[in-house]
Structure formats: C-alpha cells, structure tokens
Motif scaffolding. Sequence first.
Motif, mmCIF file in Angstrom:
data_model
loop_
_atom_site.group_PDB
_atom_site.id
_atom_site.type_symbol
_atom_site.label_atom_id
_atom_site.label_comp_id
_atom_site.label_asym_id
_atom_site.label_seq_id
_atom_site.Cartn_x
_atom_site.Cartn_y
_atom_site.Cartn_z
ATOM 1 N N ASN A 1 -0.109 -4.207 1.369
ATOM 2 C CA ASN A 1 0.594 -5.075 0.440
ATOM 3 C C ASN A 1 -0.376 -5.757 -0.502
ATOM 4 O OD1 ASN A 1 3.143 -4.588 1.633
ATOM 5 N ND2 ASN A 1 2.661 -6.048 3.264
ATOM 6 N N PHE A 2 0.130 -6.113 -1.692
ATOM 7 C CA PHE A 2 -0.670 -6.874 -2.631
ATOM 8 C C PHE A 2 -0.827 -8.307 -2.133
ATOM 9 C CE2 PHE A 2 0.711 -3.787 -5.980
ATOM 10 C CZ PHE A 2 -0.561 -3.432 -6.400
ATOM 11 N N THR A 3 -2.017 -8.836 -2.296
ATOM 12 C CA THR A 3 -2.220 -10.266 -2.084
ATOM 13 C C THR A 3 -1.953 -10.976 -3.404
ATOM 14 O OG1 THR A 3 -4.565 -10.212 -2.698
ATOM 15 C CG2 THR A 3 -4.011 -9.743 -0.385
ATOM 16 N N MET A 4 -1.890 -12.294 -3.363
ATOM 17 C CA MET A 4 -1.705 -13.041 -4.600
ATOM 18 C C MET A 4 -2.879 -12.808 -5.548
ATOM 19 S SD MET A 4 1.213 -14.392 -4.489
ATOM 20 C CE MET A 4 1.098 -15.453 -5.927
ATOM 21 N N LEU A 5 -4.083 -12.670 -4.993
ATOM 22 C CA LEU A 5 -5.243 -12.387 -5.835
ATOM 23 C C LEU A 5 -5.102 -11.023 -6.497
ATOM 24 C CD1 LEU A 5 -8.057 -12.950 -6.938
ATOM 25 C CD2 LEU A 5 -9.010 -12.102 -4.779
ATOM 26 N N ASP A 6 -4.631 -10.018 -5.744
ATOM 27 C CA ASP A 6 -4.444 -8.687 -6.322
ATOM 28 C C ASP A 6 -3.462 -8.732 -7.487
ATOM 29 O OD1 ASP A 6 -6.138 -7.643 -4.407
ATOM 30 O OD2 ASP A 6 -4.509 -7.057 -3.058
ATOM 31 N N LEU A 7 -2.380 -9.473 -7.323
ATOM 32 C CA LEU A 7 -1.401 -9.595 -8.402
ATOM 33 C C LEU A 7 -2.018 -10.271 -9.623
ATOM 34 C CD1 LEU A 7 1.774 -10.651 -6.373
ATOM 35 C CD2 LEU A 7 1.297 -8.419 -7.392
ATOM 36 N N GLU A 8 -2.874 -11.245 -9.377
ATOM 37 C CA GLU A 8 -3.570 -11.913 -10.484
ATOM 38 C C GLU A 8 -4.474 -10.932 -11.223
ATOM 39 O OE1 GLU A 8 -6.651 -15.669 -11.281
ATOM 40 O OE2 GLU A 8 -6.264 -14.958 -9.240
ATOM 41 N N LEU A 9 -5.175 -10.078 -10.474
ATOM 42 C CA LEU A 9 -6.078 -9.102 -11.093
ATOM 43 C C LEU A 9 -5.300 -8.066 -11.892
ATOM 44 C CD1 LEU A 9 -8.544 -8.443 -8.104
ATOM 45 C CD2 LEU A 9 -8.646 -10.222 -9.867
#
Length: 426
Positions: free
Chosen positions: A106-114
Amino acid sequence: MTKDAQMIKARRPHHKSRTGCVQCKVRKVKCDEQKPTCSRCKSYKTECSFLQTHPLKRAAPTVQSILSGPTPTPSIPDTPSSAQTFSRATPSPSPSILHHSLPQGNFTMLDLELLHAWVIDGAAAFLDYREADVHVFTTTAIQMAFQHPFLMHQILSLGALYLAHVNPQKASHYQHASDNHAAIGITQFQPQIGNMDEKNCHACFAFSTHLFLLAWATQDVTKPSTIFFAPTPKTDSETVNIQWVKLHRGAMQLITEFWPILEHGPMHVLFDNWVGLNPHREDPVEDSVRPHLDTLAEAWISGSTTVSEKEILFKTLGLLRRVFNLMSFVPQVGNLHVVMAWFSWIPDRFIAMLENKVPEALLIVSYYCVALKRMGHIFWLTGKSENLLKTVVGVMGDGWERWTRWPMEQVLGVDGLKEMSAADNR
C-alpha cells in the motif's frame, strides 16, 4: 603512548558485506544481513530488499552482468520495414489514481506526497517543461507504473528528489525516501530486464529513461564527477552513478530488440520527432562551434593512440557533431533529448577509454560539456557541466591546454577560467 591508549586507538577489523540489503548499500552503511529485514531497515521502518540470487526462468542477463559486461551503442533508430505490422496505440486519457489497483503493498502518506509532487510539478521541472514529454511521464508512465511496481518506485524516487530541491529544509528527509525507492526499483527491475517481452518492454523502456534522469540528478557537484568514470580509486560511494550509467546503457541494448513495438506503443511520442532523420546525413554545425570541432582531431592524429582507438575517437566526435547539429537545426527533437541521447550513442569502447583515463577520450567529453552547459537552466543539470569539465581536465593533466581552452571558456566563463588557473598555480 600507553598500551591501553594503543588498544583504544586501534581500529576494529572491518569485514565488507557483499550480500547486504540494497538499502544499506545505497546508504553506504554495513548491513547485518538479517532476513527478511535487517536491523537498520527495521529501525528506519523501511522495506528491506536483498538482490535476487535464485536463477531466472531462462538464461538471461542480470543487473549484475549488465553493470559489469559490455554495454550497448543505441543509435538514432531508423523506421524498420517491419514497423508496418504494428498499429499505433491510441493515447489513453489521463488515468485517475483511484481507478487503478495499487502496486504490491500500500501507499504511505509520504508515497502519495511524492507521486503528487511528480505529477503536479516534478515531471515538468525535470523535462524542461516540454508539454508532450510531460504528458507521457505524468499519464502514460504512471498508468504503466500501477501495473509494474519497479517503475512506480523509480517515479517516487524522482518525485522525492524534486521535493528535496524545492524544500531544502527537508532535503535529507526526501533524499532518504528517494534512495530507498531507487534501491527497491532497481532490485525489482532485475528479473524484468532479464525476461523482457512485448508485455513489459514499455515499462522497461520507461524505467531506463527515468533511470537516466536519476543518474544525473544524484551527482554531487561538490565532488569530482563520477558519471562516466571514477576519477580516484574506486570505492562503493564512487561507483553508484557508474553502475547506474551501465545499467541504463545495458538495458537500452536489450530494449532495442523491441524498437518496432515501442515506436508504435503508448510512449510513441518520445520517438515521433526522431522518425525520418537520416543517421548517415551530414551534420553541419553553427559557425561558432564548427572550427573547434574541425580541429579537435589534431589532438590524436599524430598521438600515441592506436589505429582502432583513433577510429573510436573519430566516430565519437562525429556523434558529438550530430548533437550540436540537432540542437541548432532540428528543434523539434528537443535539446534535452539530444544532449542525453549522446550518452547512449557513444560506443562501448569509448566508455572503456574513459575508464582508462585516455586523455584524447576525456578531451571529447570536455567538448560535450559545452552542449551540456546549454541545459544548465534545468535544476537537476545545474552545475553538472562545470563539475564534469573540471573533473576531466583535472584528470587529463598538463599539455592539453590548446584544446581545452575553448570548452573551459564556454562552460566556466572567463572568470571561471581564471579562478581554475589560479587554483592550479597554488
């Protein structure tokens, strides 16, 4: 010094880990090799990846063999006669992230930010704001990345580098995220490039293209350039970029088998402006550049290089002449594409000459820096031409001033040339 002091001063023996996880290799720290997650990755709460050691489904090149073996010499692709058997794919509309299954995990919040940073601003900043290119890298490539996690990790790595650039106060935070995603992406790319077919060749091509951006963007301009070779005895930290360069060139060699499919596939926009260019045509260059390229061969005609080395030097010089020609007279290709293409065109033997510090080969790279300088307005290339030029001139040593003066004036400017000369005289 007392015996106790000697014992305190003595360094503990260090046994270099050769089978540690990819993340520790990128961080340049020792890995305890605990599986499935080493102690350092556990403390960082990041994914821990070990290079694949089991056999692939069929005998095929691995990342390690690509990094250490011969690399390709892709040229401007001709339109093959077989291309007529393929139909051009209709460009897909902009994909919605919500309409796709997530990659493995799953995407983390950091991944979504990137990912958000890459789609909104990062890709445009990386690609010199060429609308057609940005569309491909923010729609088509993203769509493929949801099906190929190795590509998604690389996109997230580039998104992190962009955020590190625009948020210097959090640069170390984003740099760590970039290193982690880059390491995972390369690890997952290994079995893909070794088992390439019509289904994954588009994602592999996209990965190799993104990898090129990553290799240049991660160059530290405060240290000697390692984009082509290690200027000092190789250490783990100095070979990171060199390995990525070889991976890019090696992957492109394998991908050339799929040119007809790629040219008419979802990323066809990257090929369209090259179609119809005759690779055997003459390459006139602008008047301010032509006399310098015309006389450059004098540096090796009567030198100690072998006949075969001279042939490689002439061929590589011809490819550099093409770079200047396309940048001046074929604007539709795009200057960034052209400057980066030379990186893939140059022969394997020329790369070997660079690794062996052959001065005549280094001299050609110094002239390449003039073309690279013209792209210095792009944030990830700022200072790279100056850094590369200073590195190669420093390695060449004395006796080449007649030929290096022009590229040094063009890249460093008169003041920069004076500063470098003053530093050499200290």
